[in-house]
Design an enzyme around this catalytic site. Sequence first.
Site, PDB file in Angstrom:
ATOM      1  N   ASP A  30       0.785  -1.131  -0.039  1.00  0.00           N
ATOM      2  CA  ASP A  30      -0.093   0.050  -0.124  1.00  0.00           C
ATOM      3  C   ASP A  30       0.883   1.252   0.131  1.00  0.00           C
ATOM      4  OD1 ASP A  30      -3.208   0.400   1.298  1.00  0.00           O
ATOM      5  OD2 ASP A  30      -2.010   2.133   1.027  1.00  0.00           O
ATOM      6  N   GLU A 146     -15.219  -9.460  -4.502  1.00  0.00           N
ATOM      7  CA  GLU A 146     -15.216  -9.561  -3.120  1.00  0.00           C
ATOM      8  C   GLU A 146     -16.513  -9.196  -2.542  1.00  0.00           C
ATOM      9  OE1 GLU A 146     -12.750 -11.355  -1.419  1.00  0.00           O
ATOM     10  OE2 GLU A 146     -14.531 -11.047   0.244  1.00  0.00           O
ATOM     11  N   LEU A 148     -17.247  -9.381   0.910  1.00  0.00           N
ATOM     12  CA  LEU A 148     -17.149  -9.265   2.481  1.00  0.00           C
ATOM     13  C   LEU A 148     -17.938  -8.365   3.099  1.00  0.00           C
ATOM     14  CD1 LEU A 148     -15.029  -7.144   3.874  1.00  0.00           C
ATOM     15  CD2 LEU A 148     -13.470  -8.706   2.858  1.00  0.00           C
ATOM     16  N   ARG A 149     -18.516  -8.946   4.202  1.00  0.00           N
ATOM     17  CA  ARG A 149     -19.224  -7.537   4.879  1.00  0.00           C
ATOM     18  C   ARG A 149     -18.363  -7.303   6.109  1.00  0.00           C
ATOM     19  NH1 ARG A 149     -23.063 -11.956   7.310  1.00  0.00           N
ATOM     20  NH2 ARG A 149     -21.231 -13.010   6.983  1.00  0.00           N
ATOM     21  N   GLU A 150     -18.184  -5.996   6.484  1.00  0.00           N
ATOM     22  CA  GLU A 150     -17.303  -5.606   7.521  1.00  0.00           C
ATOM     23  C   GLU A 150     -18.103  -6.302   8.669  1.00  0.00           C
ATOM     24  OE1 GLU A 150     -16.631  -1.317   7.505  1.00  0.00           O
ATOM     25  OE2 GLU A 150     -16.260  -1.288   5.369  1.00  0.00           O
ATOM     26  N   CYS A 260     -19.618   1.123   1.202  1.00  0.00           N
ATOM     27  CA  CYS A 260     -19.937   0.316  -0.134  1.00  0.00           C
ATOM     28  C   CYS A 260     -21.327   0.704  -0.537  1.00  0.00           C
ATOM     29  CB  CYS A 260     -19.690  -1.074   0.202  1.00  0.00           C
ATOM     30  SG  CYS A 260     -17.951  -1.720   0.482  1.00  0.00           S
ATOM     31  N   LYS A 263     -21.916   4.289  -2.336  1.00  0.00           N
ATOM     32  CA  LYS A 263     -21.250   4.885  -3.332  1.00  0.00           C
ATOM     33  C   LYS A 263     -21.345   3.855  -4.493  1.00  0.00           C
ATOM     34  CE  LYS A 263     -17.137   2.312  -2.947  1.00  0.00           C
ATOM     35  NZ  LYS A 263     -16.671   1.450  -3.739  1.00  0.00           N
ATOM     36  N   ARG A 329     -17.418   5.830   7.624  1.00  0.00           N
ATOM     37  CA  ARG A 329     -17.560   6.363   6.355  1.00  0.00           C
ATOM     38  C   ARG A 329     -19.186   6.300   6.019  1.00  0.00           C
ATOM     39  NH1 ARG A 329     -14.236   2.632   2.678  1.00  0.00           N
ATOM     40  NH2 ARG A 329     -14.597   1.187   4.227  1.00  0.00           N
TER      41      ARG A 329
HETATM   42  C1  UDX Z   1     -21.981  -4.465   2.106  1.00  0.00           C
HETATM   43  C2  UDX Z   1     -22.459  -5.868   1.382  1.00  0.00           C
HETATM   44  O1  UDX Z   1     -23.257  -6.365   2.369  1.00  0.00           O
HETATM   45  C3  UDX Z   1     -21.359  -6.691   1.157  1.00  0.00           C
HETATM   46  O2  UDX Z   1     -21.697  -7.919   0.684  1.00  0.00           O
HETATM   47  C4  UDX Z   1     -20.195  -5.980  -0.127  1.00  0.00           C
HETATM   48  O3  UDX Z   1     -19.181  -6.613  -0.133  1.00  0.00           O
HETATM   49  C5  UDX Z   1     -20.105  -4.545   0.822  1.00  0.00           C
HETATM   50  O4  UDX Z   1     -21.008  -3.877   1.165  1.00  0.00           O
HETATM   51  P1  UDX Z   1     -21.211  -3.544   4.544  1.00  0.00           P
HETATM   52  O5  UDX Z   1     -21.116  -2.435   3.911  1.00  0.00           O
HETATM   53  O6  UDX Z   1     -20.258  -4.418   5.409  1.00  0.00           O
HETATM   54  O7  UDX Z   1     -21.313  -4.790   3.196  1.00  0.00           O
HETATM   55  O8  UDX Z   1     -22.556  -3.614   5.222  1.00  0.00           O
HETATM   56  P2  UDX Z   1     -23.979  -4.439   5.164  1.00  0.00           P
HETATM   57  O9  UDX Z   1     -24.101  -5.482   6.365  1.00  0.00           O
HETATM   58  O10 UDX Z   1     -24.361  -4.882   3.949  1.00  0.00           O
HETATM   59  O11 UDX Z   1     -24.778  -3.222   5.814  1.00  0.00           O
HETATM   60  C6  UDX Z   1     -24.808  -2.064   4.897  1.00  0.00           C
HETATM   61  C7  UDX Z   1     -25.913  -0.966   5.734  1.00  0.00           C
HETATM   62  O12 UDX Z   1     -27.078  -1.306   5.744  1.00  0.00           O
HETATM   63  C8  UDX Z   1     -25.373  -0.630   7.085  1.00  0.00           C
HETATM   64  O13 UDX Z   1     -25.556   0.721   7.543  1.00  0.00           O
HETATM   65  C9  UDX Z   1     -26.709  -1.450   7.911  1.00  0.00           C
HETATM   66  O14 UDX Z   1     -26.856  -0.885   9.195  1.00  0.00           O
HETATM   67  C10 UDX Z   1     -27.762  -1.466   7.028  1.00  0.00           C
HETATM   68  N1  UDX Z   1     -28.887  -2.386   7.096  1.00  0.00           N
HETATM   69  C11 UDX Z   1     -28.423  -3.647   6.809  1.00  0.00           C
HETATM   70  C12 UDX Z   1     -30.037  -1.970   7.240  1.00  0.00           C
HETATM   71  O15 UDX Z   1     -30.326  -0.631   7.498  1.00  0.00           O
HETATM   72  N2  UDX Z   1     -31.045  -2.750   7.354  1.00  0.00           N
HETATM   73  C13 UDX Z   1     -30.593  -4.231   7.272  1.00  0.00           C
HETATM   74  O16 UDX Z   1     -31.771  -4.872   7.369  1.00  0.00           O
HETATM   75  C14 UDX Z   1     -29.467  -4.539   6.727  1.00  0.00           C
END
Ligand code: UDX
Length: 436
Positions: A30, A146, A148-150, A260, A263, A329
Site C-alpha cells: 500500500d 469480493e 465481504l461484509r465489514e 460500499c 457509493k 464512512r
Molecule cells: C456490504 C455488502 O453486504 C457486502 O456484501 C459488500 O461486499 C460490501 O457492502 P457492508 O458495507 O459491510 O457490506 O455492510 P452491510 O452489512 O451490507 O450493511 C450496510 C448498511 O445497511 C449498514 O449501514 C446497515 O446498518 C444497513 N442495514 C443492513 C439496514 O439498515 N437494514 C438491514 O436490514 C441490513
Amino acid sequence: MKLAVIGCGYLGAVHSAAMASVGHETVGIDIDEPRIALLASGKAPFYEPGFDELLREQTGGGLLRFSTDPAAAAGASVIFLAVGTPQTEGSNAADLRYVDAAVESLLPHIDANTLIVGKSTVPVGTAARLAEKIAHTGAKLLWNPEFLREGFAVQDTLDPDRLVYGIADGDTASVEKLDDVYSSIIEKGTARIITDYPTAELVKVSANAFLATKISFINAMAEIAEQVGADVTELADAIGVDNRIGRRFLNSGLGFGGGCLPKDIRAFQARAIEVGAGESLRFLEEVDRVNLRRRERGYDLAAREADATSTKRVAVLGLSFKPNSDDVRDSAPLDIAARLHATGYSVTAYDPKARETARRLHPGLDVRDSLADAVAQADVILIGTEWSEFRELDPSSLETPAAVVIDGRNTLDREHWRAAGFKVVSLGRRTLEVEA
Ligand code: UDX
C-alpha cells in the site's frame, strides 16, 4: 504460492492475512506508509473482529509481510488488486485512479507467469480495459469480486458464500491457478461461478444494488406505516416469513451507510447512463433518496423531542455505520449527531469502537469514552447503531435525566424501555408513551 495484494484497506489487509493463514507467502502493498508500518508490526489499522489475532499470528509466522514498494510484488505468481474505488468528487461515478495507478505500478514487475486478480468493486468494462493495459507483458487478468461484509471480514474471506471468476475467453489456465490459491475454500464445497469479465463485475454491483433496494423497500414501508399508524417491524416479520422474500436485510431504521452500498449504487447508475441503459437503474435514484430521507427523519425526531425540553441535550449511542465495526464512512448516526451539533443542540456521543474514527471526522463533536458519561446529562437518547451493548442495555439501570429514547435501528425491547419510564420513539412504529 507467492502472492501479493495491492491495497491494504479492509479488503486487502484482511485478504493478505487470510491468504497467509492458508499457507501462501503473501506481501501486502500500500502507498500509505503509516498504515503499512502498523500492519507490519502486527497491529490492525481498523477494528474488525478476529483480525487483530489473525494479523499478529501471521506477521509473527513468517509468511506475511507488508511493503510500500510495488517492486515487492515481483516474483508473485498471483497479484490481487484490492484498492479502493471511492465516489468521484462532484459526480456519482467511481474514481478509478487508484486501480489504474496500481496496475501502472505493477507493469515493470509482471510477466507471462503473473496472474492479476481484480477484487475491487469496479464499473463494468474496467476488467477488459485493464487486460488490454497489461497485455504486452504477457500477464493474465481474472476478475474475482469480493463480497465481504465489514464485521465479518475474516470469516467472509476464508469461508465465502461463493467465488465468482470472470475470465477472458477460454483462459482455463488462470482458473486453475486461482483454484490453487483458494484450494482450502474450494474443498469446503463453496459454489464457484465461472463467467466473463462483464458478468463478474456486474454480479458484485447488482448484489449490492439488490441489498440496498431491499433496505430502502422496508424503509419506504416505514414511511407509509408512519402515515397510517402501522408497525413496520411486524410488517417485515410477516412478509419475511415468505421465503421468496426472506426476513434478512428487512430491518428498517436509519438506513444504509458505509464505504460500499451508498457509493456503489451511485457508481452503478453513473455507469448505466454511460452504457446507454440509464433508464434501467433509475429506480436506484429512488433507493438512494428513500435512504437519505430516513436520516432526515432521524434528525427530525431527535430535534422534535429535544425541542420539547429546556436544555435540548441529545445523547447519540452508536456512531459506526453498522455494529462490530469502527468504520464511520457515510454513517447515518454520525451524520445526524454532527447535524444536531451544528444546529445548536447539545450533543454527547458514544460508540464502543468508533470513537477515534468519529473524532477524526468531526473534531467538534463531543464524543465520550463511556456510555454512562454520554447519557449522564441528556434529555433524549438516540440509538444510532445496533451494537449489542445497546441492545442488551438494562434501561432501568441507566443514570440519566433522559425521558425519551429514539430507537434508530428498531432494535430495542420497547416494552422494557417503556416500563423503565422512557417514551419510546421509533421509525415506522407507533410511539410508546410512558404509562401514567
Ligand atoms: C456490504 C455488502 O453486504 C457486502 O456484501 C459488500 O461486499 C460490501 O457492502 P457492508 O458495507 O459491510 O457490506 O455492510 P452491510 O452489512 O451490507 O450493511 C450496510 C448498511 O445497511 C449498514 O449501514 C446497515 O446498518 C444497513 N442495514 C443492513 C439496514 O439498515 N437494514 C438491514 O436490514 C441490513
